[in-house]
Scaffold this active site. Structure first.
Site, PDB file in Angstrom:
ATOM      1  N   TYR A   1       0.705  -5.470   2.667  1.00 24.26           N
ATOM      2  CA  TYR A   1      -0.322  -4.838   2.259  1.00 24.26           C
ATOM      3  C   TYR A   1      -0.429  -3.652   1.384  1.00 24.26           C
ATOM      4  CZ  TYR A   1      -5.741  -4.741   1.236  1.00 24.26           C
ATOM      5  OH  TYR A   1      -6.847  -4.458   0.562  1.00 24.26           O
TER       6      TYR A   1
ATOM      7  N   SER B   1      -7.125   0.005  -2.486  1.00 23.33           N
ATOM      8  CA  SER B   1      -7.352   0.143  -1.101  1.00 23.33           C
ATOM      9  C   SER B   1      -7.204   1.531  -0.693  1.00 23.33           C
ATOM     10  CB  SER B   1      -6.651  -1.067  -0.213  1.00 23.33           C
ATOM     11  OG  SER B   1      -6.994  -0.672   1.005  1.00 23.33           O
TER      12      SER B   1
END
Length: 297
Positions: free
Chosen positions: A157, A144
Site C-alpha cells: 500500500y 494517503s
C-alpha cells in the site's frame, strides 16, 4: 475553479467511502454535475438511493478503472450526459495489509493495478481532453499519509501511495501552462469501509498470502479508522483545496512531528557528503556556469 456550479466532476470510487463524501459535497454544496464511477454495482445503487432524494445532478457508471478502454468509454458517457470533465477526482483505492515477505505477486498486482495504474489511466484519459479543450480544469489525486511514512505490514500500500504522490508532484510542475490545477489529498484515518475492499478483489488476483473475507480482521482494521474524519467533512476540505488551487491537502497535523524528523534525517544524509571532493568540484562548475550564463541557476 472557484466557481464550480454547473461544472462537471468525475469521481472514481464514488459509490462509497472518501469518494462518496467528495461526490456528496461537490453535488450538494458546490452544485456540480457529478459522475460517480465504481466497480461495485451495489455501492452505486446505494449511493444513487441517497442522491435520488436530493435535488442534484449525479450520474452513475460502473467502471473497472484498470481497464483503459472501459475508462475511455466511461468518460465518453460522462461527456454525453453532462459535458466535458472539469474536475477529475482520482479517489478509488484498495488496501490489504500483511508482512511484505508473505506477499504474492497477485497481492502486488492488485494494489498496484488499482492504486497506481488506475490513477494513471484516469489522468491519461482525462488530462489530454482538458488540454485539447483549452478551458483549464483541476486534477485531484487521493494518496494517503502512507505516501510519507512506511509502517509495518503496509509495504505494498505504501509503495502505491508514494508512486501517486510522485505523479501528483510531477503534474504540479507541468500543468500550470494549461491552467490545470492539481491537488494531492493524503488522508490518515477516515471512517470508511476501505478495510473491506478485499471483498471486491477480482479472481484474477486470487492468490494471496494475506487475509481474505475475515470478519475478525475487518473488525480490527475498522477500530483503527473509525474515529477518523467523516468522509463528508473530508470532502469539504477537498472542495476548499480545489477552489483555492491548493496542492498539499494534509489535514492531519498529528503527523507533523514525525515528518519533521524524517525530513531532517534526509537533510542530514545529504549534508554528510558536504566534504566529499566531488561536491566541491560540482560547486565550482556551477559557479562558473552562473558567471558564463547568467540566469542558468
Amino acid at each position: 475553479m472557484q466557481d464550480l456550479e454547473g461544472k462537471v466532476a468525475f469521481v472514481t470510487g464514488g459509490g462509497s467511502g472518501v469518494a462518496l463524501g467528495q461526490a456528496k459535497v461537490l453535488a450538494e454544496e458546490a452544485q456540480m454535475k457529478v459522475v460517480i464511477a465504481d466497480i461495485r454495482q451495489d455501492h452505486l445503487d446505494e449511493a444513487m438511493g441517497y442522491f435520488s432524494q436530493k435535488n442534484v445532478a449525479v450520474h452513475p457508471v460502473r467502471l473497472d478503472l484498470t481497464d483503459r478502454a472501459a475508462y475511455a468509454a466511461a468518460v465518453d458517457e460522462a461527456e454525453q450526459v453532462f459535458g466535458p470533465v472539469d474536475l477529475l477526482c482520482n479517489t478509488a483505492g484498495v488496501s490489504q495489509f500483511g508482512p511484505i515477505e508473505k506477499a504474492t505477486f497477485d497481492d502486488w498486482d492488485w494494489q498496484m493495478d488499482v492504486n497506481v495504474n488506475g490513477v494513471i489511466n484516469g489522468v491519461m484519459t482525462v488530462m489530454p481532453r482538458m488540454i485539447e479543450r483549452g478551458q483549464g480544469g483541476h486534477i485531484l489525486i487521493t494518496a494517503s499519509m502512507s505516501a510519507f511514512v512506511a509502517l509495518p505490514t503496509t509495504g505494498i500500500y505504501c509503495t502505491t501511495k508514494y508512486a501517486v504522490r510522485g505523479l501528483a508532484e510531477s503534474l504540479r510542475v507541468e500543468m500550470p501552462k494549461y491552467n490545470i490545477g492539481v491537488s494531492l489529498l493524503c488522508p490518515g484515518g477516515v471512517n470508511t469501509n476501505i478495510h473491506r475492499s478485499v471483498e471486491a478483489r477480482p479472481e484474477k488476483y486470487g492468490n494471496t498470502g494475506y487475509y481474505g473475507r475475515d470478519e475478525t480482521v475487518f473488525a480490527g482494521l475498522k477500530r483503527v479508522i473509525e474515529h477518523g474524519f467523516d468522509p463528508v467533512d473530508l470532502g469539504r476540505v477537498v472542495l476548499d483545496a480545489v477552489r483555492n488551487d491548493r496542492f498539499w491537502v494534509l489535514p492531519y497535523p498529528e503527523f507533523a512531528e514525525g515528518q519533521k524528523a524524517r525530513d531532517q534525517e534526509v537533510i542530514d544524509a545529504m549534508m554528510s557528503y558536504a566534504d566529499h571532493p566531488d561536491y566541491a568540484r560540482r560547486m565550482k562548475i556551477r559557479e562558473q556556469m552562473k558567471r558564463d550564463m547568467p540566469g542558468s541557476d
